[in-house]
Design an enzyme around this catalytic site. Structure first.
Site, PDB file in Angstrom:
ATOM      1  N   SER A 252       0.949  -1.139  -0.170  1.00 44.83           N
ATOM      2  CA  SER A 252       0.054  -0.009   0.111  1.00 44.83           C
ATOM      3  C   SER A 252       0.866   1.143  -0.286  1.00 44.83           C
ATOM      4  O   SER A 252       1.924   0.961   0.390  1.00 44.83           O
ATOM      5  CB  SER A 252      -0.702   0.043   1.256  1.00 44.83           C
ATOM      6  OG  SER A 252      -0.208   0.459   2.544  1.00 44.83           O
ATOM      7  N   LYS A 253       0.298   2.443  -0.530  1.00 41.51           N
ATOM      8  CA  LYS A 253       1.126   3.482  -0.493  1.00 41.51           C
ATOM      9  C   LYS A 253       1.241   3.925   0.999  1.00 41.51           C
ATOM     10  O   LYS A 253       2.316   4.395   1.149  1.00 41.51           O
ATOM     11  CB  LYS A 253       0.211   4.600  -1.143  1.00 41.51           C
ATOM     12  CG  LYS A 253       0.927   5.811  -1.945  1.00 41.51           C
ATOM     13  CD  LYS A 253       0.026   6.932  -2.261  1.00 41.51           C
ATOM     14  CE  LYS A 253       0.595   7.758  -2.996  1.00 41.51           C
ATOM     15  NZ  LYS A 253       0.854   7.881  -4.507  1.00 41.51           N
ATOM     16  N   ARG A 254       0.329   3.810   1.710  1.00 41.17           N
ATOM     17  CA  ARG A 254       0.436   4.132   3.109  1.00 41.17           C
ATOM     18  C   ARG A 254       1.657   3.498   3.929  1.00 41.17           C
ATOM     19  O   ARG A 254       2.488   4.141   4.693  1.00 41.17           O
ATOM     20  CB  ARG A 254      -0.492   3.869   3.805  1.00 41.17           C
ATOM     21  CG  ARG A 254      -1.407   5.188   4.538  1.00 41.17           C
ATOM     22  CD  ARG A 254      -2.414   4.911   5.327  1.00 41.17           C
ATOM     23  NE  ARG A 254      -3.333   3.887   4.531  1.00 41.17           N
ATOM     24  CZ  ARG A 254      -4.035   3.173   5.213  1.00 41.17           C
ATOM     25  NH1 ARG A 254      -4.274   3.055   6.435  1.00 41.17           N
ATOM     26  NH2 ARG A 254      -5.018   2.451   4.525  1.00 41.17           N
ATOM     27  N   GLY A 256       4.379   3.181   2.326  1.00 38.87           N
ATOM     28  CA  GLY A 256       5.534   3.508   1.498  1.00 38.87           C
ATOM     29  C   GLY A 256       5.885   2.665   0.429  1.00 38.87           C
ATOM     30  O   GLY A 256       7.117   2.748   0.039  1.00 38.87           O
TER      31      GLY A 256
END
Ligand code: GLU
Length: 472
Positions: A252-254, A256
């Site tokens: 996930s983008k969260r 990183g």
């Protein structure tokens, strides 16, 4: 039958490498069978949409070298290929299901649903819609519709029995119908849910193979019931296990995790990314690792897709990228690496710059890394690390190597790689040292580093004055 696969991303602005891997498998499968690769934009959840995301998807596919046989920009009579432009189509088919008794209008308000949800919560049960609107009389439905009461259309699920899903990778999966909820097909704003739109579109677009994440496998029972309700032929399902992030969690983008574009911007070559991702969750019959696109197409075998999830490993990706960099002709390499090279070279000649970039070609793992690798060519105050310092004190002869070499350089009128090599040789003969004791002290003093490209090349590029200064 002509093979037709589709890549169906939602335009949320971030294409993680798991999404891209799905696209790769879809593309390879289509090309292997001389079929068509179709792009469909699944934008029915408009709350998640990000502006510019469609361009992003196009850019990614283009960089990866995937030609889109059909899609929003090249309609081949199956369009529109953007789901928000197909609202009428879904409405028509949802109503057809209502007529067939396989779906029904549901007029329950948000408050009523919330109350149901609360009751389920209190009883510690998962919320499942209780189907109350499926029991409304024809008259009541007509009245509600006439009064403009907002509605959704729900799929009417069988309450007993099992539905079988057949998947090319996971085999036959049996799902108990009793756990299937009467899912929403058409929302009150007229947009379909993914669960409905994917079935309608895959059918209308003559998709033969559906490749998607394993998280959709259980849901597929519901899709099969839709295919059966319409009397449509089901596609071949190929569900693929997840790609996990480096920390073992979902990408996930969260967290990183890098997206394709992040990797591209760091200087990973699309062809290397594609090659690497293809081998995450798929393996060829032999041990080959580096493939051209044609080789991938010819070797791809969908039955060899793995059942278990795979873990993204940036070191392995760097290894692939390194292989691809070595394969680039020098001219192409120089044009490419200059996009990532940010050092100030205003007082250097083109010849100097090109030579510097070229001697690092065989050391490079990704584009931006070049700036770190060449740091000591631009920095007057080089610092040795502890290991280098320790080496410099490890033998009596080292000091003599340095001063003899310095004297040799000071004698030089010309400055080129040949005279530098001769100077190194003179040290060797005069002091009778060779190997590590000869090269390492010179390298450490001149460049600050214990390892690097060819020594004479390095010294040449650092420049006579700077090297002599550093040797002092
Ligand atoms: N729009 C879905 C997603 O982005 C596609 C799933 C599918 O390929 O059916 O996850």
């Amino acid at each position: 039958m002509k093979v037709r696969t589709r890549f169906a991303p939602s335009p949320t602005g971030y294409m993680h490498i798991g999404n891209l891997r799905t696209a790769i498998f879809e593309y390879l499968l289509a090309k292997k069978y001389n079929g068509s690769f179709i792009l469909r934009i699944e934008d029915t959840d408009q709350t998640r949409e990000v502006e510019g995301a469609i361009d992003f998807i196009y850019k990614t596919l283009e960089l990866c070298g995937f030609s889109i046989d059909e899609g929003p920009n090249n309609d081949k009579r199956y369009g529109p290929y953007i789901q928000s432009e197909r609202k009428d189509v879904y409405k028509k088919y949802a109503e057809e299901l209502v007529e067939k008794g396989k779906a029904y209008y549901c007029f329950c308000s948000e408050e009523e649903l919330e109350a149901m949800r609360k009751r389920a919560e209190a009883r510690k049960r998962p919320f499942v819609y209780d189907g109350r609107c499926s029991r409304l009389s024809k008259e009541k439905i007509a009245e509600n519709l006439a009064n403009g009461i907002p509605y959704v259309i729900r799929q009417k699920m069988p309450k007993t029995g099992v539905t079988v899903v057949e998947d090319l990778i996971y085999g036959k999966i049996k799902i108990d119908n009793s756990i299937l909820d009467d899912q929403i097909l058409l929302k009150s704003d007229g947009f379909p849910t993914y669960n409905f739109a994917n079935v309608v579109d895959d059918h209308l677009m003559d998709i033969t193979h559906v490749i998607r994440g394993k998280e959709y496998l259980d849901q597929t029972a519901k899709y099969n019931l839709l295919y059966e309700a319409f009397g449509w032929e089901k596609p071949t399902y190929i569900h693929v296990a997840m790609v996990l992030g480096e920390d073992g969690n979902k990408l996930s983008k969260r967290n990183g995790d890098a997206s394709f574009m992040d990797l591209y911007n760091e200087g990973f070559l699309p062809s290397a990314i594609v090659n690497y991702l293809c081998l995450l969750g798929w393996s060829p019959a032999n041990n080959q690792e580096v493939f051209t696109m044609d080789e991938l197409i010819n070797n791809f075998d969908e039955t060899r897709i793995s059942k278990s999830s795979s873990q993204y490993d940036v070191k392995k990706l760097e290894w692939f990228n390194h292989q691809y960099i070595q394969k680039m002709p020098d001219e192409e390499y120089l044009a490419w690496i200059k996009k990532y090279f940010t050092k100030d070279v205003s007082n250097k000649s083109d010849e100097w710059v090109n030579r510097l970039l070229l001697i690092y070609k065989s050391h490079l793992n990704y584009g931006k890394e070049i700036n770190e690798l060449v740091e000591n060519f631009f920095n007057d105050n080089i610092e040795m690390n502890a290991e280098a310092k320790e080496f410099m004190e490890s033998d009596q002869v080292i000091e003599r190597v340095i001063s003899y070499f310095k004297a040799e350089l000071e004698k030089l009128d010309d400055w080129n790689v040949d005279v530098i090599n001769t100077a190194i040789n003179n040290v060797k003969n005069a002091l009778n040292v060779k190997g590590k004791l000869l090269y390492m002290p010179i390298r450490i003093k001149a460049s600050g580093l214990m390892h690097g490209p060819d020594l004479a090349d390095t010294i040449y590029l650092i420049g006579k004055d700077t090297v002599i200064k550093r040797l002092k």
